[in-house]
Design a protein around this motif. Sequence first.
Motif, PDB file in Angstrom:
ATOM      1  N   ASP A 101     -25.286 -31.108   2.737  1.00  0.00           N
ATOM      2  CA  ASP A 101     -25.755 -32.148   3.648  1.00  0.00           C
ATOM      3  C   ASP A 101     -26.416 -33.284   2.870  1.00  0.00           C
ATOM      4  O   ASP A 101     -27.004 -34.191   3.448  1.00  0.00           O
ATOM      5  N   TYR A 102     -26.279 -33.201   1.539  1.00  0.00           N
ATOM      6  CA  TYR A 102     -26.944 -34.186   0.686  1.00  0.00           C
ATOM      7  C   TYR A 102     -26.146 -34.331  -0.606  1.00  0.00           C
ATOM      8  O   TYR A 102     -25.775 -33.331  -1.238  1.00  0.00           O
ATOM      9  N   ALA A 103     -25.873 -35.562  -0.979  1.00  0.00           N
ATOM     10  CA  ALA A 103     -25.110 -35.831  -2.206  1.00  0.00           C
ATOM     11  C   ALA A 103     -26.057 -35.806  -3.400  1.00  0.00           C
ATOM     12  O   ALA A 103     -26.939 -36.656  -3.530  1.00  0.00           O
ATOM     13  N   ASP A 104     -25.876 -34.806  -4.245  1.00  0.00           N
ATOM     14  CA  ASP A 104     -26.710 -34.640  -5.435  1.00  0.00           C
ATOM     15  C   ASP A 104     -25.794 -34.775  -6.641  1.00  0.00           C
ATOM     16  O   ASP A 104     -24.981 -33.886  -6.934  1.00  0.00           O
ATOM     17  N   SER A 105     -25.909 -35.872  -7.354  1.00  0.00           N
ATOM     18  CA  SER A 105     -24.986 -36.160  -8.463  1.00  0.00           C
ATOM     19  C   SER A 105     -25.191 -35.232  -9.653  1.00  0.00           C
ATOM     20  O   SER A 105     -24.297 -35.081 -10.490  1.00  0.00           O
ATOM     21  N   SER A 106     -26.345 -34.585  -9.734  1.00  0.00           N
ATOM     22  CA  SER A 106     -26.594 -33.697 -10.871  1.00  0.00           C
ATOM     23  C   SER A 106     -25.822 -32.390 -10.771  1.00  0.00           C
ATOM     24  O   SER A 106     -25.640 -31.696 -11.770  1.00  0.00           O
ATOM     25  N   ILE A 107     -25.342 -32.028  -9.594  1.00  0.00           N
ATOM     26  CA  ILE A 107     -24.632 -30.742  -9.442  1.00  0.00           C
ATOM     27  C   ILE A 107     -23.142 -30.865  -9.740  1.00  0.00           C
ATOM     28  O   ILE A 107     -22.648 -30.068 -10.579  1.00  0.00           O
ATOM     29  N   PRO A 108     -22.321 -31.730  -9.203  1.00  0.00           N
ATOM     30  CA  PRO A 108     -22.572 -32.631  -8.079  1.00  0.00           C
ATOM     31  C   PRO A 108     -22.190 -31.973  -6.752  1.00  0.00           C
ATOM     32  O   PRO A 108     -21.399 -31.037  -6.719  1.00  0.00           O
ATOM     33  N   THR A 109     -22.773 -32.476  -5.649  1.00  0.00           N
ATOM     34  CA  THR A 109     -22.391 -32.009  -4.321  1.00  0.00           C
ATOM     35  C   THR A 109     -21.708 -33.131  -3.552  1.00  0.00           C
ATOM     36  O   THR A 109     -21.912 -34.315  -3.854  1.00  0.00           O
ATOM     37  N   VAL A 110     -20.928 -32.741  -2.555  1.00  0.00           N
ATOM     38  CA  VAL A 110     -20.249 -33.687  -1.673  1.00  0.00           C
ATOM     39  C   VAL A 110     -20.928 -33.623  -0.309  1.00  0.00           C
ATOM     40  O   VAL A 110     -21.031 -32.544   0.284  1.00  0.00           O
ATOM     41  N   ASP A 111     -21.395 -34.759   0.179  1.00  0.00           N
ATOM     42  CA  ASP A 111     -21.988 -34.819   1.513  1.00  0.00           C
ATOM     43  C   ASP A 111     -20.862 -35.035   2.517  1.00  0.00           C
ATOM     44  O   ASP A 111     -20.196 -36.074   2.513  1.00  0.00           O
ATOM     45  N   LEU A 112     -20.643 -34.055   3.370  1.00  0.00           N
ATOM     46  CA  LEU A 112     -19.566 -34.130   4.355  1.00  0.00           C
ATOM     47  C   LEU A 112     -19.961 -34.900   5.604  1.00  0.00           C
ATOM     48  O   LEU A 112     -19.145 -35.074   6.516  1.00  0.00           O
ATOM     49  N   GLY A 113     -21.210 -35.339   5.673  1.00  0.00           N
ATOM     50  CA  GLY A 113     -21.652 -36.054   6.859  1.00  0.00           C
ATOM     51  C   GLY A 113     -21.969 -35.141   8.019  1.00  0.00           C
ATOM     52  O   GLY A 113     -22.127 -35.596   9.153  1.00  0.00           O
ATOM     53  N   ILE A 114     -22.067 -33.838   7.755  1.00  0.00           N
ATOM     54  CA  ILE A 114     -22.406 -32.850   8.791  1.00  0.00           C
ATOM     55  C   ILE A 114     -23.824 -32.368   8.511  1.00  0.00           C
ATOM     56  O   ILE A 114     -24.102 -31.846   7.433  1.00  0.00           O
ATOM     57  N   PRO A 115     -24.745 -32.528   9.441  1.00  0.00           N
ATOM     58  CA  PRO A 115     -26.125 -32.070   9.182  1.00  0.00           C
ATOM     59  C   PRO A 115     -26.172 -30.562   9.008  1.00  0.00           C
ATOM     60  O   PRO A 115     -25.383 -29.826   9.606  1.00  0.00           O
ATOM     61  N   ASN A 116     -27.106 -30.105   8.185  1.00  0.00           N
ATOM     62  CA  ASN A 116     -27.266 -28.665   8.010  1.00  0.00           C
ATOM     63  C   ASN A 116     -27.849 -28.044   9.266  1.00  0.00           C
ATOM     64  O   ASN A 116     -28.640 -28.644   9.981  1.00  0.00           O
ATOM     65  N   THR A 117     -27.405 -26.806   9.533  1.00  0.00           N
ATOM     66  CA  THR A 117     -27.893 -26.075  10.708  1.00  0.00           C
ATOM     67  C   THR A 117     -28.440 -24.735  10.267  1.00  0.00           C
ATOM     68  O   THR A 117     -28.040 -24.195   9.225  1.00  0.00           O
ATOM     69  N   ASP A 118     -29.343 -24.171  11.051  1.00  0.00           N
ATOM     70  CA  ASP A 118     -29.948 -22.889  10.704  1.00  0.00           C
ATOM     71  C   ASP A 118     -29.101 -21.719  11.142  1.00  0.00           C
ATOM     72  O   ASP A 118     -29.334 -20.578  10.734  1.00  0.00           O
ATOM     73  N   ARG A 119     -28.092 -21.948  11.991  1.00  0.00           N
ATOM     74  CA  ARG A 119     -27.271 -20.845  12.505  1.00  0.00           C
ATOM     75  C   ARG A 119     -25.887 -20.911  11.859  1.00  0.00           C
ATOM     76  O   ARG A 119     -25.761 -20.758  10.652  1.00  0.00           O
ATOM     77  N   GLY A 120     -24.842 -21.123  12.644  1.00  0.00           N
ATOM     78  CA  GLY A 120     -23.493 -21.170  12.089  1.00  0.00           C
ATOM     79  C   GLY A 120     -23.192 -22.508  11.433  1.00  0.00           C
ATOM     80  O   GLY A 120     -23.954 -23.472  11.549  1.00  0.00           O
TER      81      GLY A 120
END
Length: 505
Positions: A310-329
């Motif tokens: 849910d967050y683009a972190d260039s050090s990993i790097p991660t891809v932000d899909l534009g979907i907010p993180n959820t606590d369930r599914g």
Amino acid sequence: MQISGFQLQPFLIQESQDKAPGICVFNKAPAFALVSEDVKKEAKQSKNLEKSDTSKKNDIDLKEIVFVIQSQSNSFHAKKAEQLKQSILKQSAALTQEMPTVLLLHQLAQQEGAWTILPLLPHFSVMYSRNSSWIFFCEEETRIQIVQLLETLRRYDPSKEWFLGKALHDEESTIIHHYAFSENPTVFKYPDLAAGWALSIPLVNKLTKRLKSESLKSDFTIDLKHEIALYIWDGGNGLPLTPVPEFCTDVVGSACATSLQSSLPLCGNPVKKEDIFVAVKTCKKFHGDRIPIVKQTWAGQAGHLEYYSDYADSSIPTVDLGIPNTDRGHCGKTFAILERFLNHSHDKIPWLVIVDDDTLISISRLRHLLSCYDAREPVFLGERYGYGLGTGGYSYVTGGGGMVFSREAIRRLLASKCRCYSNDAPDDMVLGMCFSGLGIPVTHSPLFHQARPVDYPKDFLSHQVPVSFHKHWNIDPVKVYFTWLAPGEEDRAREQSRRGLREEL
């Protein structure tokens, strides 16, 4: 959303957090050495005579055994099951008896829950109770010695109720068994299905009466072997499992009626690592502790790997899909991954694997396993769970152990109108329902694991070459990976033996 005749309702799936043989002594007394050989022979002859009398009393023919191979409809598995069927029939023909009935589970019934066995017991009762004594269940990989199996079953009176198998037990209470018998998990025994297990016809008939009077609960099927044993035990009112030493999972001596080869399937060259794309589901709060473990362990084996967050972190790097993180599914995130894989990149890669950021997986073993599957077929592979199977529910691949998709499966899924009812719906269960509606069955592999190694019996894992485990609770995940999943000398030796076998074939 309506799929295949039933309604998908929002529901909450919450993961529980883990809470935190006798010894024989032989006394070599001098008098023991004075026992004459004649006395020993006489005792042995008496024992053999007693055994012979028992066999005669419970004498059964092959025609009284109904073999049920717990097969699957996927082409690889159907072929394996047919090979086992032919082996059973060939051995039986050599005994010049009437042939037994050999059934393939996936051909028996089209109902979604047939693999859970219990819904089929009324059918077995109607069809076979008149002329049969035993229903013997086995897996596609089970190897059966028919003569030894006959001798073993003759020890048990078929007019009585019997539940036979190789006994497993939990070493500690575990989430996959809902922490059953938490005070002493070792007391409850359940069968290792790979060793084969048997129900006498009187027990089948009794269970059928119970099934007709009270319908099966509409909830989760998580560990079939444990849940079958629980149902038969019936809270202490039914039967416990009777352990049978001749039901084996080791390739051992002639005493074993069944055995199992502990190896990954042999289907040719491993799939190239470039032909597998691995998607890791993560979120910002786990970037610091879970992603480093992925990189310390299995990430280097992957040819293509991306971290979706849910967050683009260039050090990993991660891809932000534009979907907010959820606590369930994480249904919204998973479907975004599927659409990205199919439509926006990686157009020639045949396989997609979606894992959690706390999944431990062996990519090298997965490459071997996938050599047995055809990516041109719609393949949805992993550890199979069930939801509401007693009342027309569906099967699904549990996400934590890893979900494997062929490109064709994803194409058919996204061509349908089946989607998440919300971003926080349970992704693995929605996928299961969607594929069920499309007529694409889950392909089960026991080598994927939703839980940690400590959550499974040691005897069960001892005959596996596991592909994955899940969760970091109260364990050292790096140590677990290098103990259970990392490529090592054993894997290299296994590969060399496979090459030798291929050359012989």
